[in-house]
Write an enzyme that holds these catalytic residues in place. Structure first.
Site, PDB file in Angstrom:
ATOM      1  N   CYS B  94       5.359  -1.432 -10.630  1.00 40.23           N
ATOM      2  CA  CYS B  94       4.291  -1.244  -9.638  1.00 40.23           C
ATOM      3  C   CYS B  94       3.306  -0.163 -10.047  1.00 40.23           C
ATOM      4  CB  CYS B  94       4.889  -0.909  -8.283  1.00 40.23           C
ATOM      5  SG  CYS B  94       6.414  -1.795  -7.955  1.00 40.23           S
ATOM      6  N   CYS B 243       7.703  -2.621   5.079  1.00 43.44           N
ATOM      7  CA  CYS B 243       7.623  -3.155   3.717  1.00 43.44           C
ATOM      8  C   CYS B 243       6.238  -3.736   3.459  1.00 43.44           C
ATOM      9  CB  CYS B 243       8.638  -4.271   3.512  1.00 43.44           C
ATOM     10  SG  CYS B 243      10.319  -3.834   3.998  1.00 43.44           S
ATOM     11  N   SER B 244       5.700  -3.476   2.263  1.00 39.56           N
ATOM     12  CA  SER B 244       4.446  -4.111   1.873  1.00 39.56           C
ATOM     13  C   SER B 244       4.720  -5.590   1.615  1.00 39.56           C
ATOM     14  CB  SER B 244       3.875  -3.432   0.636  1.00 39.56           C
ATOM     15  OG  SER B 244       4.835  -3.436  -0.393  1.00 39.56           O
ATOM     16  N   LYS B 364       0.605  -1.497   2.271  1.00 38.18           N
ATOM     17  CA  LYS B 364       1.222  -2.091   3.461  1.00 38.18           C
ATOM     18  C   LYS B 364       0.321  -3.144   4.104  1.00 38.18           C
ATOM     19  CE  LYS B 364       3.733  -3.037   6.792  1.00 38.18           C
ATOM     20  NZ  LYS B 364       3.145  -4.358   6.598  1.00 38.18           N
ATOM     21  N   HIS B 368       0.144  -5.969  -1.807  1.00 39.64           N
ATOM     22  CA  HIS B 368       0.754  -5.340  -2.981  1.00 39.64           C
ATOM     23  C   HIS B 368       0.964  -6.365  -4.097  1.00 39.64           C
ATOM     24  CE1 HIS B 368       2.931  -2.735  -5.510  1.00 39.64           C
ATOM     25  NE2 HIS B 368       4.061  -2.614  -4.861  1.00 39.64           N
TER      26      HIS B 368
END
Ligand SMILES: [Zn+2]
Lengths: 139, 421
Positions: B94, B243-244, B364, B368
């Site tokens: 990421c 969670c994204s 978020k 992502h």
């Protein structure tokens, strides 16, 4: 100097024979799990395998309702979550493992610091057989 | 006089763009990248000649797993007319985006190139969720870290539990991160979710009303966030809205050497600090409430820029999970260790707060798409520092920061930016 190989293949071979092994630096005595082939404390290449007690305590944890495919296959899901945690072993290293003997459905009741002991986990057959670390809550 | 390392010469951002982030069944990695590239070209005030670009750096986590496509950099470069010049892919999970920016920056600062194209692109939504979960877990140590059933949310959940244990952090503070980021994201037309939690609650009630099913009632946004039906647990204490999402998207940046930056625009944004760090897999770390890779990266970037955390006017941080934003604002020195939740509760990181964080909506709400996320952060800082962020514009911002993390902090990368007009 040792001619042993400090690979994950060796680690899992030991585990199949119910031996829970880490590596130890022959220069500074630091113990490692995952089994490191090089000591990252003193840079020595002089390592040996050492058997670990499998005893430790819970450092942190989570209760997982949406797991990877092999855990779904093992029967875990939203209604039947499983607990995974980080365990500080008596000999020093910290590892992740499934935590057993706790109430995964009520994670608020799980306490950091509880004593644990190793239980080797297996699922599947033949080439699909998967082995991972579990830890039982000690009474 | 700054204590840190110095760039060989100044480097500025002279153009910046992104595709919309979201779910696009008919778009591939390259289609998304082309959209971002076109958007970038429109942002270059005085225009540019693609001939001027000397090298392309592409951030991409895993089109290998998601699309069965390896060796993506030459393809991206080809699709925007950059053959036969060098094209290189960078993968640090990421953190790929931030680290790719750093490579482009180094290429110019070293004198090897004058103009560099930096892109990030990811196509994730063609795979079923379960396979995406497996692919994301592969960014952890597959031999020793995640093979016991730890998922990507699960890893962050253990950090949340540790933070709660050490500092008494409450799940409500995590929920407030999500509420704030959705509020900001509602003002971002490029984001995946253009909806605040309050608006989402209303639409769920209207849907139930239309269907004739029982209409859910919530006292406020926090009540919605605590409702197991509306916001189920994924990895306790993290719920769905901690969670994204899984996203498709791309971003694109044009970098130029400082001495030629004004050929492209009268308002370049200078990159004045860069830093990067690494760490062991999560279980081996003695402190689970702070990311060493980020602290190391931040220290380098602050020292190079000769800027203190207090001097950062606006930041885009890596909120892959709500707990990650709390760790970020502590590790970056915006707030002392353990005091992040209090800052969130007091609204200090809102757009009108003293330290605005994730005005874009963050990962978020904005989405992502892993390889593009770190580039998307830079796009937001470019827009904010130039006063071009529209309805979500934060006032009086001159110095900005981006913070991009690989998995649980295996990689951390921080950049600091400055407007000089
Ligand atoms: Zn040693």
């Amino acid at each position: 100097m040792s001619k042993e190989s400090f690979t994950s293949a060796e680690f899992y071979k030991y585990l199949k024979n119910e031996k829970f092994m880490g590596t130890c630096c022959n220069e500074c005595q630091e113990v490692y799990l995952p089994p490191r082939p090089i000591c990252i404390k003193c840079s020595s290449f002089d390592m040996s395998w050492t058997e670990l007690s499998g005893k430790g305590k819970l450092v942190s944890f989570t209760s997982i309702t949406v797991g990877p495919s092999f855990m779904s296959e093992a029967g875990f899901d939203r209604k039947n979550p499983y607990c995974v945690g980080i365990v500080a072993l008596k000999e020093g290293p910290q590892v992740s493992g499934q935590i057993l003997g706790v109430n995964s459905k009520e994670p608020e009741t799980i306490k950091i610091g509880i004593p644990l002991s190793l239980k080797i986990m297996e699922h599947g057959q033949g080439n699909n057989k998967k082995t991972w670390l579990g830890f039982n809550k000690e009474e | 006089m700054s204590k840190g390392k110095k760039l060989g010469r100044e480097v500025a951002i002279v153009g910046s763009g992104m595709s919309k982030f979201g779910v696009f069944p008919e778009m591939t990695t390259r289609d998304l990248f082309v959209e971002a590239y076109k958007d970038m070209t429109h942002s270059v005030d005085k225009g540019f000649d693609p001939e001027d670009i000397e090298a392309t750096y592409i951030s991409n986590f895993s089109s290998d797993i998601f699309e069965g496509q390896c060796h993506t950099a030459p393809i991206m470069a080809d699709w925007v007319g950059q053959i036969p010049k060098p094209a290189t892919r960078i993968e640090n999970a990421c953190a790929s985006g931030g680290i790719t920016l750093r490579q482009g920056l180094i290429a110019i600062a070293s004198g090897v190139c004058d103009v560099v194209l930096v892109g990030g692109t990811e196509k994730m939504t063609n795979l079923p969720t379960e396979n995406v979960t497996d692919a994301l877990a592969a960014a952890g140590d597959t031999l020793y870290e995640v093979n016991c059933g730890l998922t990507f949310p699960g890893l962050y959940a253990t950090m949340a539990t540790a933070h709660m244990h050490k500092y008494g952090t409450k799940p409500e503070s995590l929920m407030r991160v999500g509420i704030k980021n959705h509020e900001n994201g509602a003002l971002n037309p490029k984001g995946q979710f253009n909806v605040s939690i309050a608006a989402l609650m209303k639409s769920k009630q209207e849907k139930a009303l239309n269907k004739g099913t029982p209409v859910p009632e919530w006292e406020d946004e926090l009540a919605f966030m605590k409702d197991n039906a509306a916001n189920p647990v994924i990895a306790w204490p993290l719920r769905l809205f901690d969670c994204s999402p899984v996203s498709d998207g791309a971003g694109c940046i044009l970098l130029a050497a400082g001495e030629i930056a004004r050929n492209f625009t009268d308002n370049p944004i200078y990159i004045i600090g860069t830093g990067q760090g690494s760490d062991h897999a999560l279980p081996e770390r003695k402190d689970l409430t702070s990311l060493t890779a980020v602290k190391v990266a931040a220290k380098q970037a602050y020292e190079m820029a000769d800027v203190t955390p207090d001097e950062i006017d606006i930041a885009e941080v890596h909120d892959c999970f709500t707990i990650a934003e709390i760790l970020a604002i502590e590790d970056l020195g915006f707030f002392p260790a353990g005091k992040g939740p209090k800052a969130i509760d007091e609204g200090l990181t809102r757009r009108d707060g003293s330290k605005p964080v994730n005005a874009s909506g963050g990962l978020k709400s904005k989405g992502h798409p892993i390889g593009a996320s770190g580039i998307g952060q830079v796009v937001e800082i470019w827009n904010q520092l130039r006063g071009e962020a529209g309805p979500r514009q934060v006032q009086n911002v001159r110095v900005g920061l981006t913070h991009n993390v690989g998995t649980t902090g295996g990689s951390g990368v921080v950049h600091i930016y400055e407007r000089r007009n």
